[in-house]
Design a protein around this motif. Structure first.
Motif, PDB file in Angstrom:
ATOM      1  N   LEU A 135      77.395  -0.911  45.321  1.00  0.00           N
ATOM      2  CA  LEU A 135      77.299   0.670  46.488  1.00  0.00           C
ATOM      3  C   LEU A 135      78.534  -0.309  47.946  1.00  0.00           C
ATOM      4  O   LEU A 135      78.854   0.022  48.963  1.00  0.00           O
ATOM      5  N   LEU A 136      77.643  -1.539  48.025  1.00  0.00           N
ATOM      6  CA  LEU A 136      76.996  -3.027  48.977  1.00  0.00           C
ATOM      7  C   LEU A 136      77.961  -3.697  48.469  1.00  0.00           C
ATOM      8  O   LEU A 136      77.805  -4.293  47.759  1.00  0.00           O
ATOM      9  N   ILE A 137      78.624  -4.383  49.417  1.00  0.00           N
ATOM     10  CA  ILE A 137      78.952  -5.804  48.626  1.00  0.00           C
ATOM     11  C   ILE A 137      78.592  -6.805  50.239  1.00  0.00           C
ATOM     12  O   ILE A 137      78.575  -6.728  50.900  1.00  0.00           O
ATOM     13  N   ASN A 138      78.376  -8.314  49.672  1.00  0.00           N
ATOM     14  CA  ASN A 138      77.611  -9.180  50.503  1.00  0.00           C
ATOM     15  C   ASN A 138      78.391 -10.237  49.941  1.00  0.00           C
ATOM     16  O   ASN A 138      78.713 -10.988  48.435  1.00  0.00           O
ATOM     17  N   TYR A 139      79.409 -10.968  50.938  1.00  0.00           N
ATOM     18  CA  TYR A 139      80.680 -11.854  50.788  1.00  0.00           C
ATOM     19  C   TYR A 139      79.701 -13.523  51.271  1.00  0.00           C
ATOM     20  O   TYR A 139      79.573 -13.611  50.508  1.00  0.00           O
ATOM     21  N   ASN A 140      79.977 -13.310  52.620  1.00  0.00           N
ATOM     22  CA  ASN A 140      79.633 -14.650  52.649  1.00  0.00           C
ATOM     23  C   ASN A 140      77.614 -15.208  53.361  1.00  0.00           C
ATOM     24  O   ASN A 140      77.154 -15.861  52.407  1.00  0.00           O
ATOM     25  N   VAL A 141      77.819 -14.260  54.898  1.00  0.00           N
ATOM     26  CA  VAL A 141      76.689 -14.079  55.319  1.00  0.00           C
ATOM     27  C   VAL A 141      76.142 -13.138  55.105  1.00  0.00           C
ATOM     28  O   VAL A 141      75.947 -11.906  54.300  1.00  0.00           O
ATOM     29  N   LYS A 142      74.439 -13.913  54.757  1.00  0.00           N
ATOM     30  CA  LYS A 142      73.699 -12.933  54.061  1.00  0.00           C
ATOM     31  C   LYS A 142      73.046 -11.049  54.612  1.00  0.00           C
ATOM     32  O   LYS A 142      73.161 -10.488  53.875  1.00  0.00           O
ATOM     33  N   ARG A 143      73.405 -11.359  56.278  1.00  0.00           N
ATOM     34  CA  ARG A 143      72.949 -10.025  56.878  1.00  0.00           C
ATOM     35  C   ARG A 143      74.626  -9.291  56.825  1.00  0.00           C
ATOM     36  O   ARG A 143      74.184  -8.041  57.759  1.00  0.00           O
ATOM     37  N   ASP A 144      75.554  -9.588  56.544  1.00  0.00           N
ATOM     38  CA  ASP A 144      76.731  -8.627  57.134  1.00  0.00           C
ATOM     39  C   ASP A 144      77.386  -7.835  55.111  1.00  0.00           C
ATOM     40  O   ASP A 144      77.553  -8.745  54.480  1.00  0.00           O
ATOM     41  N   ILE A 177      79.026  -3.517  57.867  1.00  0.00           N
ATOM     42  CA  ILE A 177      77.567  -2.913  58.272  1.00  0.00           C
ATOM     43  C   ILE A 177      76.747  -3.652  58.339  1.00  0.00           C
ATOM     44  O   ILE A 177      76.281  -5.255  57.823  1.00  0.00           O
ATOM     45  N   VAL A 178      75.978  -4.976  59.067  1.00  0.00           N
ATOM     46  CA  VAL A 178      75.181  -5.848  59.724  1.00  0.00           C
ATOM     47  C   VAL A 178      73.524  -5.321  59.668  1.00  0.00           C
ATOM     48  O   VAL A 178      72.970  -4.667  60.465  1.00  0.00           O
ATOM     49  N   HIS A 179      72.854  -5.816  58.535  1.00  0.00           N
ATOM     50  CA  HIS A 179      71.793  -5.803  58.129  1.00  0.00           C
ATOM     51  C   HIS A 179      70.426  -7.000  59.322  1.00  0.00           C
ATOM     52  O   HIS A 179      69.892  -7.674  58.654  1.00  0.00           O
ATOM     53  N   THR A 180      69.804  -5.454  59.868  1.00  0.00           N
ATOM     54  CA  THR A 180      68.948  -6.211  60.754  1.00  0.00           C
ATOM     55  C   THR A 180      67.515  -5.297  61.261  1.00  0.00           C
ATOM     56  O   THR A 180      67.929  -4.775  60.551  1.00  0.00           O
ATOM     57  N   ALA A 181      66.686  -5.769  61.763  1.00  0.00           N
ATOM     58  CA  ALA A 181      65.264  -5.423  62.245  1.00  0.00           C
ATOM     59  C   ALA A 181      66.008  -3.797  62.635  1.00  0.00           C
ATOM     60  O   ALA A 181      65.276  -2.600  63.105  1.00  0.00           O
ATOM     61  N   ASN A 182      67.462  -4.133  63.917  1.00  0.00           N
ATOM     62  CA  ASN A 182      67.629  -2.895  64.399  1.00  0.00           C
ATOM     63  C   ASN A 182      67.670  -1.947  63.566  1.00  0.00           C
ATOM     64  O   ASN A 182      67.686  -0.324  63.809  1.00  0.00           O
ATOM     65  N   ILE A 183      68.467  -1.744  61.959  1.00  0.00           N
ATOM     66  CA  ILE A 183      69.007  -0.709  61.619  1.00  0.00           C
ATOM     67  C   ILE A 183      67.878  -0.112  60.841  1.00  0.00           C
ATOM     68  O   ILE A 183      68.242   1.011  60.535  1.00  0.00           O
ATOM     69  N   ARG A 184      67.097  -1.275  60.468  1.00  0.00           N
ATOM     70  CA  ARG A 184      65.473  -1.023  59.205  1.00  0.00           C
ATOM     71  C   ARG A 184      65.230   0.391  60.099  1.00  0.00           C
ATOM     72  O   ARG A 184      64.775   1.345  59.550  1.00  0.00           O
ATOM     73  N   ASN A 185      64.970  -0.111  61.200  1.00  0.00           N
ATOM     74  CA  ASN A 185      63.831   0.790  62.333  1.00  0.00           C
ATOM     75  C   ASN A 185      65.036   2.508  62.465  1.00  0.00           C
ATOM     76  O   ASN A 185      64.087   3.333  63.066  1.00  0.00           O
ATOM     77  N   GLY A 186      66.087   2.069  63.240  1.00  0.00           N
ATOM     78  CA  GLY A 186      66.846   3.486  63.209  1.00  0.00           C
ATOM     79  C   GLY A 186      66.711   3.794  61.988  1.00  0.00           C
ATOM     80  O   GLY A 186      66.251   4.961  62.214  1.00  0.00           O
ATOM     81  N   PHE A 187      66.673   3.705  60.615  1.00  0.00           N
ATOM     82  CA  PHE A 187      66.270   3.820  59.250  1.00  0.00           C
ATOM     83  C   PHE A 187      64.815   4.416  58.967  1.00  0.00           C
ATOM     84  O   PHE A 187      64.734   5.939  58.900  1.00  0.00           O
ATOM     85  N   ILE A 188      64.509   4.110  59.822  1.00  0.00           N
ATOM     86  CA  ILE A 188      62.780   4.568  59.402  1.00  0.00           C
ATOM     87  C   ILE A 188      62.420   5.262  60.317  1.00  0.00           C
ATOM     88  O   ILE A 188      61.851   6.631  59.872  1.00  0.00           O
ATOM     89  N   THR A 207      60.504  -2.074  51.600  1.00  0.00           N
ATOM     90  CA  THR A 207      61.121  -0.865  51.194  1.00  0.00           C
ATOM     91  C   THR A 207      62.371  -1.128  51.016  1.00  0.00           C
ATOM     92  O   THR A 207      63.684  -0.709  50.261  1.00  0.00           O
ATOM     93  N   ILE A 208      62.831  -0.719  52.373  1.00  0.00           N
ATOM     94  CA  ILE A 208      64.719  -1.121  52.562  1.00  0.00           C
ATOM     95  C   ILE A 208      65.891  -2.008  52.530  1.00  0.00           C
ATOM     96  O   ILE A 208      66.447  -2.324  52.416  1.00  0.00           O
ATOM     97  N   LYS A 209      64.618  -3.341  52.600  1.00  0.00           N
ATOM     98  CA  LYS A 209      65.097  -4.731  52.092  1.00  0.00           C
ATOM     99  C   LYS A 209      65.593  -5.072  51.022  1.00  0.00           C
ATOM    100  O   LYS A 209      66.762  -5.145  50.586  1.00  0.00           O
TER     101      LYS A 209
END
Length: 129
Positions: free
Chosen positions: A106-115, A67-78, A93-95
């Motif tokens: 529950l989430l793993i973040n390897y290298n890139v901040k938003r991936d 999953i890529v953490h973007t504004a679109n994902i946040r807007n979709g969740f909102i 709050t979502i961040k």
């Protein structure tokens, strides 16, 4: 694991003191993912919003659990929460939810901040064949 299914929606109303019903058919697309029971203890330290976010991310992740953490994902969740729970959550709050989900594993973040990757030890999406 996307399926399109038909459901029947029945609405009840009163007319002249008599309860009547009206039914319509609606098609919905379902996203399937398997949650293994070994994750439920991780919910104990999470706010309800973060648990909702986790399941929303499970629906949106690809078959590699990414999953890529973007504004679109946040807007979709909102929008999802507004339509289904009547709750309004902010981008901050979502961040914080992403951070909380990462801190409990529950989430793993390897290298890139938003991936992010939804931890495959707890959730699976795709074909088990």
């Amino acid at each position: 694991m996307k399926n399109k299914i038909q459901i029947k929606v029945i609405k009840y109303y009163k007319e002249d003191g008599i309860t009547l019903s009206k039914s319509t058919n609606k098609y919905i697309t379902t996203n399937g993912y398997k949650v293994y029971e070994n994750l439920f203890y991780k919910y104990a330290s999470l706010k309800k919003c973060y648990i909702l976010l986790f399941h929303y991310l499970c629906e949106k992740m690809d078959e590699s659990n990414n999953i890529v953490h973007t504004a679109n994902i946040r807007n979709g969740f909102i929008k999802y929460c507004e339509n289904n729970t009547s709750k309004l959550y902010s981008h901050d709050t979502i961040k914080q939810g992403f951070s909380a989900l990462k801190s409990v594993g529950l989430l793993i973040n390897y290298n890139v901040k938003r991936d992010f990757t939804v931890n495959p030890r707890h959730v699976f999406k795709g074909s088990e064949k």
